[in-house]
Structure formats: structure tokens, C-alpha cells
Design an enzyme around this catalytic site. Structure first.
Site, PDB file in Angstrom:
ATOM      1  N   HIS A  21      -0.055  23.395  16.914  1.00  0.00           N
ATOM      2  CA  HIS A  21      -0.370  23.849  15.559  1.00  0.00           C
ATOM      3  C   HIS A  21       0.056  22.751  14.598  1.00  0.00           C
ATOM      4  O   HIS A  21       1.016  22.900  13.854  1.00  0.00           O
ATOM      5  CB  HIS A  21       0.339  25.167  15.242  1.00  0.00           C
TER       6      HIS A  21
HETATM    7  C1  LIG Z   1      -2.466  25.172  24.570  1.00  0.00           C
HETATM    8  C2  LIG Z   1      -2.983  25.576  23.216  1.00  0.00           C
HETATM    9  C3  LIG Z   1      -2.842  26.904  22.779  1.00  0.00           C
HETATM   10  C4  LIG Z   1      -3.317  27.262  21.517  1.00  0.00           C
HETATM   11  N1  LIG Z   1      -3.240  28.571  21.140  1.00  0.00           N
HETATM   12  C5  LIG Z   1      -3.661  28.935  19.907  1.00  0.00           C
HETATM   13  C6  LIG Z   1      -3.608  30.306  19.506  1.00  0.00           C
HETATM   14  O1  LIG Z   1      -3.221  31.188  20.256  1.00  0.00           O
HETATM   15  N2  LIG Z   1      -4.011  30.613  18.240  1.00  0.00           N
HETATM   16  C7  LIG Z   1      -4.462  29.664  17.372  1.00  0.00           C
HETATM   17  O2  LIG Z   1      -4.772  30.010  16.223  1.00  0.00           O
HETATM   18  N3  LIG Z   1      -4.591  28.377  17.758  1.00  0.00           N
HETATM   19  C8  LIG Z   1      -4.193  27.992  19.000  1.00  0.00           C
HETATM   20  N4  LIG Z   1      -4.342  26.693  19.392  1.00  0.00           N
HETATM   21  C9  LIG Z   1      -4.946  25.731  18.439  1.00  0.00           C
HETATM   22  C10 LIG Z   1      -6.472  25.743  18.486  1.00  0.00           C
HETATM   23  O3  LIG Z   1      -6.917  25.367  19.749  1.00  0.00           O
HETATM   24  C11 LIG Z   1      -7.000  24.763  17.422  1.00  0.00           C
HETATM   25  O4  LIG Z   1      -6.535  25.220  16.152  1.00  0.00           O
HETATM   26  C12 LIG Z   1      -8.528  24.694  17.353  1.00  0.00           C
HETATM   27  O5  LIG Z   1      -9.095  24.380  18.591  1.00  0.00           O
HETATM   28  C13 LIG Z   1      -8.899  23.649  16.302  1.00  0.00           C
HETATM   29  O6  LIG Z   1     -10.289  23.502  16.196  1.00  0.00           O
HETATM   30  P1  LIG Z   1     -10.897  22.083  15.727  1.00  0.00           P
HETATM   31  O7  LIG Z   1     -12.353  22.223  15.697  1.00  0.00           O
HETATM   32  O8  LIG Z   1     -10.171  21.647  14.499  1.00  0.00           O
HETATM   33  O9  LIG Z   1     -10.431  21.072  16.894  1.00  0.00           O
HETATM   34  P2  LIG Z   1     -10.803  21.087  18.454  1.00  0.00           P
HETATM   35  O10 LIG Z   1     -11.248  22.447  18.859  1.00  0.00           O
HETATM   36  O11 LIG Z   1      -9.684  20.494  19.193  1.00  0.00           O
HETATM   37  O12 LIG Z   1     -12.052  20.098  18.527  1.00  0.00           O
HETATM   38  C14 LIG Z   1     -11.951  18.727  18.158  1.00  0.00           C
HETATM   39  C15 LIG Z   1     -12.883  17.903  19.044  1.00  0.00           C
HETATM   40  O13 LIG Z   1     -13.026  16.601  18.479  1.00  0.00           O
HETATM   41  C16 LIG Z   1     -13.076  15.645  19.536  1.00  0.00           C
HETATM   42  N5  LIG Z   1     -12.716  14.317  18.977  1.00  0.00           N
HETATM   43  C17 LIG Z   1     -11.530  13.937  18.454  1.00  0.00           C
HETATM   44  N6  LIG Z   1     -11.590  12.665  18.019  1.00  0.00           N
HETATM   45  C18 LIG Z   1     -12.851  12.228  18.265  1.00  0.00           C
HETATM   46  C19 LIG Z   1     -13.521  10.992  18.040  1.00  0.00           C
HETATM   47  N7  LIG Z   1     -12.911   9.959  17.444  1.00  0.00           N
HETATM   48  N8  LIG Z   1     -14.813  10.874  18.437  1.00  0.00           N
HETATM   49  C20 LIG Z   1     -15.461  11.915  19.028  1.00  0.00           C
HETATM   50  N9  LIG Z   1     -14.855  13.120  19.260  1.00  0.00           N
HETATM   51  C21 LIG Z   1     -13.571  13.278  18.873  1.00  0.00           C
HETATM   52  C22 LIG Z   1     -12.076  16.189  20.541  1.00  0.00           C
HETATM   53  O14 LIG Z   1     -12.283  15.654  21.842  1.00  0.00           O
HETATM   54  C23 LIG Z   1     -12.342  17.697  20.455  1.00  0.00           C
HETATM   55  O15 LIG Z   1     -13.298  18.124  21.384  1.00  0.00           O
HETATM   56  C24 LIG Z   1      -3.908  26.294  20.658  1.00  0.00           C
HETATM   57  C25 LIG Z   1      -4.071  24.968  21.121  1.00  0.00           C
HETATM   58  C26 LIG Z   1      -3.616  24.622  22.388  1.00  0.00           C
HETATM   59  C27 LIG Z   1      -3.823  23.230  22.855  1.00  0.00           C
END
Ligand SMILES: Cc1cc2nc3c(=O)[nH]c(=O)nc-3n(C[C@H](O)[C@H](O)[C@H](O)COP(=O)(O)OP(=O)(O)OC[C@H]3O[C@@H](n4cnc5c(N)ncnc54)[C@H](O)[C@@H]3O)c2cc1C
Ligand code: SF4
Length: 587
Positions: free
Chosen positions: A515
Site C-alpha cells: 500500500h
Molecule cells: C500481495 C498484495 C496484497 C494486496 N492486497 C490488497 C487488498 O487486500 N486491498 C487493497 O485495497 N489493495 C491490496 N493490494 C494493492 C493492490 O493490488 C493495488 O492497489 C492495485 O493493484 C493497484 O492498481 P494499479 O492499476 O495502480 O497498479 P497494478 O494493478 O499493479 O498495475 C500496474 C501495471 O503497470 C505495469 N507497469 C509498471 N511500470 C511499467 C512500465 N514502465 N511499462 C509498462 N508497464 C509497466 C506493471 O507491470 C503492472 O502490470 C495488494 C497488493 C499486493 C501485492
């Protein structure tokens, strides 16, 4: 020299939770959308098959689907007087890599922040006076209110099928739900998960203490459900292989379960995987994005021109991409000026482990979000006056798993191997539960992200440097919460309890939470924020940035409910921008 590709209307960096939602909504409106994802393509049927998904060694221990530090890592230090060193093994947090992002291996605890969280600075000053704010803080009100986001929270909850019990519908408090939550238009789309014996004890004990327990809102869904995108989900089997795993059962909300089946049918959408975006390209005057440059799996460089660039790369990597692209002025803690990297924050963890004499909790019947929670000590739901800290925590009794390799809680002082350890595991496994507090972290001048002056990645770009430690305010808050957890654990009938406090400097080694918040924060003033209230860059109006990097500080909850709500909020703004391309807020 990068080879130039044909122009697209929209270029999306990262195909996780926020990237896939924006990709679907924009491509179904007819726009030509390309998503560039640094990791591989992943599907439930082929990658998280029921026969192979529950492999604890492969996924939980060897981190099969997470980002590899050799691909990208950070350097870390606790304060500016130290020299930061690279993180060579992910521990404290586990960034995602590949289609679905961290949304594949998350737990699914899906909260809404409370109305006061969005104006915490003004609210705390109004109620207690300015002196309550901690030294060195940079706490800021959000530029949006709970009421602004309510319909967008609802949209995300409907797409993710969230299971829960409303506590406040249109201002009317609902029995069995969270009475402190902001008013919602309607209940969750699916009913709460079935609670286990430990949660029953917690609920009874907490109610007896005059507290207000309720089932934790969960993206591990309780009944079969089809979402507004036509994606169908199956009821959770409580298998306990959520966190660090993809769900083989189509029961945990993720981009794979809830968005991609609809997205891949859109003819104007294209995904390119194993393509790492290096930076956003800018026009000569630096005022508009012209597209991005990326490197594919063979090491070839490409320029992808686009009219709109959406950075959806997860909070930490959003910040790094802006720093590498020269979008916004980097934050300088010495002067307090600049914005990119400002207000990095995290989450506190503290609580009580409760050992029972006769209980049989069956911890293997678990799920990432299964739990009973209470909010009596979150945000400003209690009088902070006597305590001298800002912030709060949700307190929860939960089982995310009882898996064979990593789940073997034993009382303090137990040897870590040998027959005494085995006996303790045997005696404890069925008889232990936790009451945990997951708390807020405020923003401070000395907690920030910038580019490391020494270390570089394989593409020759500086690594990002994290400077972070818990401050006195967070320690005080988390340790006060630990005592509240212990009171509840004792009222549940525990024979003995062990309090877990927040002590010592923050460490990157043990897992805590993924987080990570702040660094590209949203605000009302370009001097103290990177994004305006619509997640649009103040400096480059055809760049929008989604994710928890927009949070001005972190609240006492997991972030993704609010990340999802902000994504839908920004989506409406993106459609407005497309009608009339210009800054949506004048500074
Ligand atoms: C083990 C774990 C447990 C969690 N549990 C919870 C929970 O219970 N409740 C909760 O609210 N949140 C939880 N989270 C957090 C939640 O997963 C994230 O808040 C959420 O996935 C964020 O979404 P996002 O789209 O911002 O990023 P992400 O879903 O991570 O997507 C970002 C994507 O961008 C890609 N990327 C990054 N840089 C580049 C680049 N330069 N070029 C191309 N691609 C790139 C990455 O590979 C990734 O696929 C947890 C996370 C983990 C790891
Ligand atoms: S506990 Fe439920 S949601 Fe989690 S992996 Fe198992 S079936 Fe899927």
C-alpha cells in the site's frame, strides 16, 4: 534509435487494475487504444489453472508472478542522512508485473475512505486546533470529497462484485454494517462472506464492549455474480490461496476476472506485453506529451505516438516515470519546493496475537478478505484530544490463509526449528487468531521519492530512491491501536495474548503491505501537487496518472477501493478533456 509506430488516440502504460478499466471504457467508446505492459500476458484458464494455482512454493515463496528486482528495483533509506542501497529481494511490498498487475495477487479487501479522510487537515484543525498536527507534516486536504467519489466507488464495487453489508444507505444507518461509513446510494452488489468461528468471537466481544463490528468488504465474492461488463464470477470456496496467487475459481475480483474478458473483444484495443515504457515523450516546449518510448522483449526501442498518455503503472512506477520524463518539478526536501515524489506514505501494522486453550479455528478455511472489522478507532471516529496523534486504523480479526509453508504462528520464545518448534506449531495451529490494526500514515517533508544518484537499471536509467520511516505520530497511533486490539483479544476469551507494536526503523525485509501511496499527489494548488482534481498533470494536460500515487496521505484502509473510484472519476474527466482538449482546472 527508436522506430516510430503509427499514432494511437490513447497510449496506456501498465495493464493492471486502473489500466484495464480505462482501456475498456475508452476503447468501447471507439477510440484507438494501445496498452503497453512490461510483464507477460496472463489468463485465469491458462496461468491460474485449478490444478496448479495453489502452489505455495512457486507463488508465495518464489514470487513467480511478481516483479523481479533484476528487472526493476528501488534504493531505500530511512532518512536523508543515510546512503540508500538497492532492494535486492522484495519483502515489505510485492509489486506486480504482467497483465493484471498487483490486482492478480492482491487480497481483495475493498474499502471506501471516510468523508473526513478527504479533508483531514481542515477537519483536525477545526476540531482540535493546529497544534494537533505532527511536526514536519505536509498533510493536505484532497481536492475531491467523499460525495464527489460516491457514485464512482459504487461503479468500482459493481464491476468488482464486492461482497459486504452497507452501514449507511442515503443517511440511514443499517444494522450489521459499518455505522461510520459515508452515506452510500445502495448496498454492495453481493452479500457479505460467511464468517468463521474467530470472527464470531470477535463480533460478540466487540459488540459487548460497545464497539460496532461488521463483515469486512471483500473482493472474494460470496455468491455467483455477473458484473456490468458481462463478466461472470463464481462463489469463493475459502481455499486460502488469494494473497500472492491468481484465483483459479473466478471468485476474486481482478482485471482477469472482471475486465479483460470484455476488453479483449473490443476491436479498437491492442495490448503489447513485455514492453517496458522508458519515458513519456514531450513536445519541444515540454507542454504536451507526444507519446512514449518503450523497449520490447528483444531489446528493440519503439516510439509510440499518441494524443493522450495515461500512466497506470502502479503508484511507485508512476512516480518514477514522471521523474524520468521530466513531467513536473521534482520535490526537494531541503527547500520544500517541487512536487514529484512529495508525500510518499505507507501503512502501519500493529495488533495482538490471541492464543486460546480449546478453540478450533480451522485457519485453512480462509480468503484474502475474510474478516470481521470495526472502525470505531479509525479516522476521527473517536476523540483524538487526549492522545496527541492524528489518524487511525481499521481493526480486524481475519484469516487470509492457513497454508502449510508460511503459516505456522507460535508463541514468542519458541525455538525456530527442531522438535520444540514442531510441537509448538502442532499445539498452536488451530488455537491462534489475531486482532490487527491497519493504520494511516500521514505525509512528511522527509518521506519522499526521488531518483537515485548512483544506481541504475539494466536500461541505464536511474533507480528510484525511497526515503521513508515511520514518524512519532504513526508510532504513537499504531501502539495505541495495539492496546485496543489486545483489549478485544482478551474479551474474546484468549488464554494469553502477545502485543505486536511498531518499534524500530521501518524495514524492507518482512512483508507488511503493498500500500505505497503518494508521489504524484492530487491537489488544488500546482505548487503542492502534481495532478489536479481530475488526475490530470498540471504541467502536461494530455497526461493523466491513476493509482494510489495520487493520495495526499494514506488513510487507515487498503487503497484499491479508492484507487478504483478515482479511476472512474478520472474517466469522466478524460471524456470531457477529449471534447475540449485543455487543462480541466486553471491554476
Ligand atoms: C500481495 C498484495 C496484497 C494486496 N492486497 C490488497 C487488498 O487486500 N486491498 C487493497 O485495497 N489493495 C491490496 N493490494 C494493492 C493492490 O493490488 C493495488 O492497489 C492495485 O493493484 C493497484 O492498481 P494499479 O492499476 O495502480 O497498479 P497494478 O494493478 O499493479 O498495475 C500496474 C501495471 O503497470 C505495469 N507497469 C509498471 N511500470 C511499467 C512500465 N514502465 N511499462 C509498462 N508497464 C509497466 C506493471 O507491470 C503492472 O502490470 C495488494 C497488493 C499486493 C501485492
Ligand atoms: S479464497 Fe476464494 S477468492 Fe481467494 S483464491 Fe480461493 S476461491 Fe479464489
Amino acid at each position: 534509435m527508436a522506430r516510430r509506430l503509427p499514432r494511437k488516440d490513447v497510449v496506456i502504460v501498465g495493464l493492471g487494475w486502473t489500466g484495464s478499466i480505462l482501456a475498456y471504457e475508452l476503447s468501447r467508446s471507439g477510440l484507438e487504444v494501445v496498452a503497453l505492459e512490461r510483464g507477460p500476458w496472463r489468463d485465469t484458464a491458462s496461468d491460474f489453472n485449478i490444478g496448479t494455482a495453489a502452489d505455495e512454493l512457486r507463488y508465495a515463496v518464489r514470487h513467480d508472478i511478481f516483479l523481479r528486482p533484476k528487472q526493476e528495483t528501488l534504493t531505500m533509506r530511512n532518512n536523508p542522512s543515510q546512503t540508500a542501497l538497492p532492494i535486492r529481494k522484495w519483502g515489505s511490498f510485492l509489486p506486480g508485473n504482467g497483465v493484471g498487475g498487483a490486482g492478480v495477487h492482491w487480497n481483495g479487501q475493498t474499502w471506501r475512505f471516510l468523508p473526513d479522510d478527504f479533508r483531514i487537515r481542515s477537519h483536525m484543525i477545526e476540531r482540535y486546533g493546529e497544534a494537533i498536527l505532527p511536526e514536519g507534516n505536509q498533510i493536505q486536504d484532497w481536492p475531491v470529497s467523499y460525495e464527489d467519489l460516491e457514485p464512482h466507488y459504487d461503479k468500482f464495487e459493481r464491476v468488482a462484485g464486492i461482497s459486504g453489508k452497507a452501514g449507511n444507505i442515503k443517511g440511514e444507518v443499517q444494522p450489521g454494517g459499518n455505522p461510520f461509513e459515508g452515506a452510500r446510494e445502495r448496498d454492495y452488489p453481493t452479500p457479505p462472506m460467511r464468517q468463521g468461528y474467530a470472527q464470531e468471537l470477535f463480533t460478540k466481544a466487540a459488540s459487548g464492549m460497545g464497539l460496532h463490528p461488521f463483515p469486512r468488504p471483500s473482493a472474494n465474492i460470496s455468491i455467483a455474480y455477473t458484473n456490468p461488463y458481462g463478466c461472470s464470477m463464481a462463489p469463493c470456496t475459502y481455499c486460502g490461496f488469494c494473497e500472492r496467487f491468481g484465483c483459479a475459481n473466478y471468485s476474486k475480483a481482478s482485471p482477469q476476472t472482471c475486465v479483460l474478458p470484455a476488453l479483449v473483444r473490443e476491436p479498437t484495443f491492442e495490448a503489447r506485453t513485455e514492453c517496458e515504457v522508458m519515458h513519456v515523450n514531450l513536445s519541444g516546449d515540454g507542454k504536451m506529451a507526444t507519446g512514449v518510448t518503450y523497449v520490447d522483449a528483444s531489446g528493440e526501442e519503439w516510439e509510440q505516438p499518441g494524443d493522450l498518455v495515461l500512466i497506470c503503472a502502479y503508484s511507485l512506477f508512476n512516480v518514477r516515470l514522471l521523474l524520468l520524463s521530466g513531467i513536473g518539478r521534482p520535490f526537494d526536501p531541503a527547500t520544500g519546493e517541487g512536487v514529484v515524489g512529495r508525500n510518499y506514505a505507507y501503512q502501519t501494522g500493529s495488533g495482538s496475537t490471541a492464543f486460546f486453550e480449546d478453540a478450533k479455528f480451522n485457519p485453512f478455511a480462509a480468503a484474502g478478505s475474510l474478516g470481521a472489522a470495526l472502525d470505531d478507532y479509525n479516522s476521527d471516529n473517536f476523540d483524538h484530544g487526549p492522545h496527541g496523534f492524528v489518524g487511525g486504523a481499521n481493526i480486524t480479526c481475519a484469516y487470509t490463509n492457513g497454508r502449510p509453508i508460511l503459516y505456522h504462528p507460535t508463541p514468542r520464545g519458541t525455538p525456530t526449528w527442531g522438535s520444540a518448534w514442531k510441537k509448538a506449531v502442532h499445539d498452536t495451529y488451530q488455537r491462534v487468531t489475531t486482532v490487527g490494526a491497519q493504520g494511516s500514515v500521514m505525509s512528511y517533508r522527509n518521506n519522499y521519492l526521488d531518483l537515485d544518484p548512483t544506481y541504475k537499471d539494466p536500461l541505464g536509467r536511474p533507480l528510484m530512491r525511497m526515503t521513508f520511516d515511520y514518524q512519532d505520530n504513526e508510532r504513537k497511533m499504531a501502539n495505541w491501536m495495539a492496546d485496543r486490539c489486545d483489549e478485544i483479544a482478551k474479551a474474546m476469551g484468549a488464554k494469553t495474548t502477545q502485543i505486536g507494536r511498531l518499534v524500530g526503523p521501518w524495514s524492507v525485509v518482512p512483508y507488511q503491505t503493498t500500500h505505497n501511496t503518494g508521489g504524484t499527489i492530487m491537489g488544488s494548488d500546482p505548487r503542492t501537487s502534481v495532478l489536479n482534481r481530475y488526475l490530470q498533470s498540471w504541467d502536461v494536460p494530455n497526461v493523466f496518472v491513476t493509482g494510489a500515487s495520487a493520495f495526499p496521505q494514506n488513510a487507515g484502509y487498503n487503497p484499491t477501493g479508492t484507487v478504483g473510484a478515482l479511476t472512474y472519476w478520472a474517466l469522466d474527466a478524460i471524456f470531457d478533456y477529449l471534447k475540449s482538449p485543455a487543462p480541466l482546472v486553471q491554476p
